[in-house]
Every structure is written in C-alpha cells, then in structure tokens.
Design a protein around this motif. Structure first.
Motif, PDB file in Angstrom:
ATOM      1  N   VAL A 202       5.248   2.347   6.759  1.00 31.91           N
ATOM      2  CA  VAL A 202       4.458   1.711   5.816  1.00 31.91           C
ATOM      3  C   VAL A 202       5.186   1.904   4.506  1.00 31.91           C
ATOM      4  N   ALA A 203       6.141   2.907   4.096  1.00 32.92           N
ATOM      5  CA  ALA A 203       7.342   3.192   3.159  1.00 32.92           C
ATOM      6  C   ALA A 203       8.356   1.876   3.420  1.00 32.92           C
ATOM      7  N   LYS A 204       8.784   1.981   4.363  1.00 29.49           N
ATOM      8  CA  LYS A 204       9.792   0.819   4.892  1.00 29.49           C
ATOM      9  C   LYS A 204       9.103  -0.663   4.025  1.00 29.49           C
ATOM     10  N   THR A 205       7.885  -0.990   4.767  1.00 28.29           N
ATOM     11  CA  THR A 205       7.502  -2.264   4.244  1.00 28.29           C
ATOM     12  C   THR A 205       7.076  -2.312   2.746  1.00 28.29           C
ATOM     13  N   ARG A 206       6.749  -1.315   2.191  1.00 27.27           N
ATOM     14  CA  ARG A 206       6.396  -1.343   0.589  1.00 27.27           C
ATOM     15  C   ARG A 206       7.890  -1.594  -0.041  1.00 27.27           C
ATOM     16  N   ILE A 207       8.759  -1.108   0.452  1.00 29.67           N
ATOM     17  CA  ILE A 207      10.026  -1.081  -0.411  1.00 29.67           C
ATOM     18  C   ILE A 207      10.686  -2.320  -0.139  1.00 29.67           C
ATOM     19  N   MET A 208      10.442  -2.902   0.981  1.00 26.34           N
ATOM     20  CA  MET A 208      11.089  -4.309   1.304  1.00 26.34           C
ATOM     21  C   MET A 208      10.344  -5.373   0.428  1.00 26.34           C
ATOM     22  N   CYS A 226       3.860   9.194  -1.921  1.00 26.09           N
ATOM     23  CA  CYS A 226       3.193   9.889  -2.467  1.00 26.09           C
ATOM     24  C   CYS A 226       2.324   8.664  -3.408  1.00 26.09           C
ATOM     25  N   GLU A 227       2.902   7.758  -3.678  1.00 26.27           N
ATOM     26  CA  GLU A 227       1.972   6.642  -4.374  1.00 26.27           C
ATOM     27  C   GLU A 227       0.908   5.995  -3.418  1.00 26.27           C
ATOM     28  N   VAL A 228       1.493   6.051  -1.894  1.00 27.23           N
ATOM     29  CA  VAL A 228       0.644   5.457  -1.129  1.00 27.23           C
ATOM     30  C   VAL A 228      -0.660   6.576  -0.871  1.00 27.23           C
ATOM     31  N   TRP A 229      -0.311   7.718  -0.665  1.00 26.65           N
ATOM     32  CA  TRP A 229      -1.226   8.790  -0.633  1.00 26.65           C
ATOM     33  C   TRP A 229      -2.140   9.015  -1.684  1.00 26.65           C
ATOM     34  N   GLY A 233      -4.817   7.603  -0.077  1.00 28.96           N
ATOM     35  CA  GLY A 233      -4.821   8.671   1.216  1.00 28.96           C
ATOM     36  C   GLY A 233      -4.457   8.498   2.321  1.00 28.96           C
ATOM     37  N   PHE A 234      -4.934   9.240   3.188  1.00 28.53           N
ATOM     38  CA  PHE A 234      -4.527   9.324   4.776  1.00 28.53           C
ATOM     39  C   PHE A 234      -4.712   7.920   5.444  1.00 28.53           C
ATOM     40  N   SER A 235      -5.468   7.111   5.231  1.00 32.06           N
ATOM     41  CA  SER A 235      -5.658   6.088   5.640  1.00 32.06           C
ATOM     42  C   SER A 235      -4.584   4.989   5.334  1.00 32.06           C
ATOM     43  N   GLY A 236      -4.195   5.081   4.097  1.00 30.54           N
ATOM     44  CA  GLY A 236      -3.163   4.402   3.451  1.00 30.54           C
ATOM     45  C   GLY A 236      -1.856   4.424   4.358  1.00 30.54           C
ATOM     46  N   LEU A 237      -1.331   5.852   4.763  1.00 29.01           N
ATOM     47  CA  LEU A 237      -0.185   6.418   5.145  1.00 29.01           C
ATOM     48  C   LEU A 237      -0.112   5.737   6.681  1.00 29.01           C
ATOM     49  N   PHE A 238      -1.237   5.454   7.217  1.00 25.70           N
ATOM     50  CA  PHE A 238      -1.414   4.793   8.589  1.00 25.70           C
ATOM     51  C   PHE A 238      -1.836   3.600   8.671  1.00 25.70           C
ATOM     52  N   ALA A 239      -1.913   2.752   7.497  1.00 25.15           N
ATOM     53  CA  ALA A 239      -2.233   1.532   7.619  1.00 25.15           C
ATOM     54  C   ALA A 239      -1.450   0.709   8.389  1.00 25.15           C
TER      55      ALA A 239
END
Length: 274
Positions: A202-208, A226-229, A233-239
């Motif tokens: 998720v972090a990699k996709t957001r950064i790109m 942290c921004e995603v959380w 929340g939790f569901s965002g981290l595992f989107a």
C-alpha cells in the motif's frame, strides 16, 4: 555456478516472469486502483484493466531473469559453505539480494505501469514522457526504497517457505517433486507472503502515484503508513489484500511452477554447453 545453470536460470526466470505478469495483469490493475488515493472508481474502476500492459511486458523478462540469476548464483555460492540447518538463511540472503538487483529493472516499469493503471485515459508512452519531463530520470525510480522494503520481507517469507514445502513434500513421497507440485508449494508460499506484506505494498503504491512535490512523494514510508492509518484505519493498511493474495497465489503457482519446468527442460537440452 556453471554456464549451463546460469543460462537455464536466465531463460527460465525470464519466461516465467512474462507468463505470470501478462496472465494476471487485470488483477494487478484492480489492486492498484483499490490502493490509490483517489479511490477505486475515480482511478478507473473496471475500465481499461489492461492499461499499462506495455510497460509490464517490456520489463517482466529482464526483471525476473535478473532475480533468478542472482538467487541461484548466491544460493550456489553459499550452499557449499554452510550446514543444511542454515539452508533457510541461505535462501533468505539469496532472495533478498535477488530482489535488490531485480528492482533496478522492476521499479521504472512499475512506476509507469501503475500510473497508467490509475489514469486509464492516458497511455504508457504519454505517462513515460510526462514523468521524464516533470521529474527527470530520477522520477522513474521514485518508490525504489519502498519497493525494496516491500520485496525483501516478501521474499524472506516466500522463498524459504517455498523451499521448505518442496523439501517436506519431496521427503514424504520419496522423490523429487514434479513441476506442478513445486507450483502448488509456490501458491501457498506466495499467498501467505502477500498477506503479511500488504501494508508495505500500500505504501509503495501511494508513493509511486503521489503528485510530485507532495509529502507522500518524498518516500517516507512510516509517514505514508501513518497517513493511511489515520484516514482509513486497519482496512486501509490492507486495502487490495484479497486481489493481491489471489494474484500472487495464482502467480506463485504459475511463476515458480513455470520456472521449475522451463529450467529442467533447458538443462536437459544438449544445445546448452557447460
């Protein structure tokens, strides 16, 4: 590593990479859009699910070939100098170094591919020119660190688990596994590794996908997580975890099964000399 083994790893890895990347491209597009900041439907929904496929097609062979050549070379170098009990560590080191090398090819193709997936009204060529014009060559490597930090934990889980499942199954049946059995082991190992490393993906996709100059585009992984959380929340981290698990489980079956099949076939042919 002998020349025959090097050539077999190079060709088998490249062919396996093309098989899995092109077969599962629609699932990868859906996963990217689920993880994008603008949301699934604004990023294109189910429209143009093959947007960005030229980038994937161009990069899949050299990317996978670079990984497996490095993986098999390091495994060969370390295998003769460590005890059998250290085999998982050997596989972890080999896979990690393989990912670092492969990401030199993977990241530029991934940047262009994901930006095209999230903007289906454009095309691969326009996205490439736009990236070079706005960010220069360095823009093609935005997200390199986050990609490596996603791929290394993934490989630390997937490859030792794959090798362990293969050796366990082989020991129980009393002979070397058939390629389809290696593929089944690859599916289980890939699916589990995909689940536990989804937040990094998720972090990699957001950064790109982030607009140049924003805080997300700077590549600060803890900040992005942290921004995603805070936002989802939790569901965002595992989107995107379900399509990611499905894609990588099927991908692990195709990728590792095809690799074993191609490699054995190539090594059995007499036209590759040692």
């Amino acid at each position: 590593m002998e020349k025959r083994q090097f050539t077999a790893s190079l060709l088998a890895g490249g062919c396996a990479g093309m098989c899995v990347d092109l077969t599962l491209f629609p699932l990868d597009t859906i996963k990217t859009r689920l993880q994008s900041q603008q949301g699934f439907y604004k990023a294109g929904g189910f429209r143009g699910i093959y947007a960005g496929v030229p980038s994937a097609a161009l990069g899949s062979f050299p990317n996978a070939a670079a990984f497996f050549v490095t993986y098999e070379t390091v495994k060969s170098l370390l295998g003769s100098s460590v005890s059998p009990y250290m085999a998982p560590v050997t596989h972890m080191v080999a896979a990690s170094l393989g990912e670092i090398v492969a990401c030199l090819i993977r990241v530029p193709t991934e940047v262009i591919k994901q930006r095209t997936q999230a903007c289906p009204s454009s095309n691969t060529y326009r996205i490439l020119l736009g990236t070079l014009r706005e960010e220069g060559f360095r823009g093609l490597y935005r997200g390199y660190n986050s990609t490596v930090l996603r791929e290394i934990p993934f490989s630390l889980v997937q490859f030792p688990l794959w090798e362990y499942l293969k050796s366990l199954w082989s020991w129980k049946q009393g002979h070397v596994l058939y390629p389809w059995q290696s593929a089944v082991c690859g599916a289980f190992a890939g699916g589990f590794a995909a689940l536990v490393t989804t937040p990094m993906d998720v972090a990699k996709t957001r950064i790109m996908l982030a607009k140049a100059g924003t805080s997300t585009a700077s590549g600060n992984i803890p900040h992005v997580l942290c921004e995603v959380w805070k936002a989802k929340g939790f569901s965002g981290l595992f989107a995107g975890s379900l399509p990611r698990m499905a894609s990588i489980s099927i991908g692990g079956f195709i990728f590792l099964g095809a690799y074993e099949k191609f490699r054995r076939t190539i090594l059995s042919n007499n036209w590759i000399t040692s």
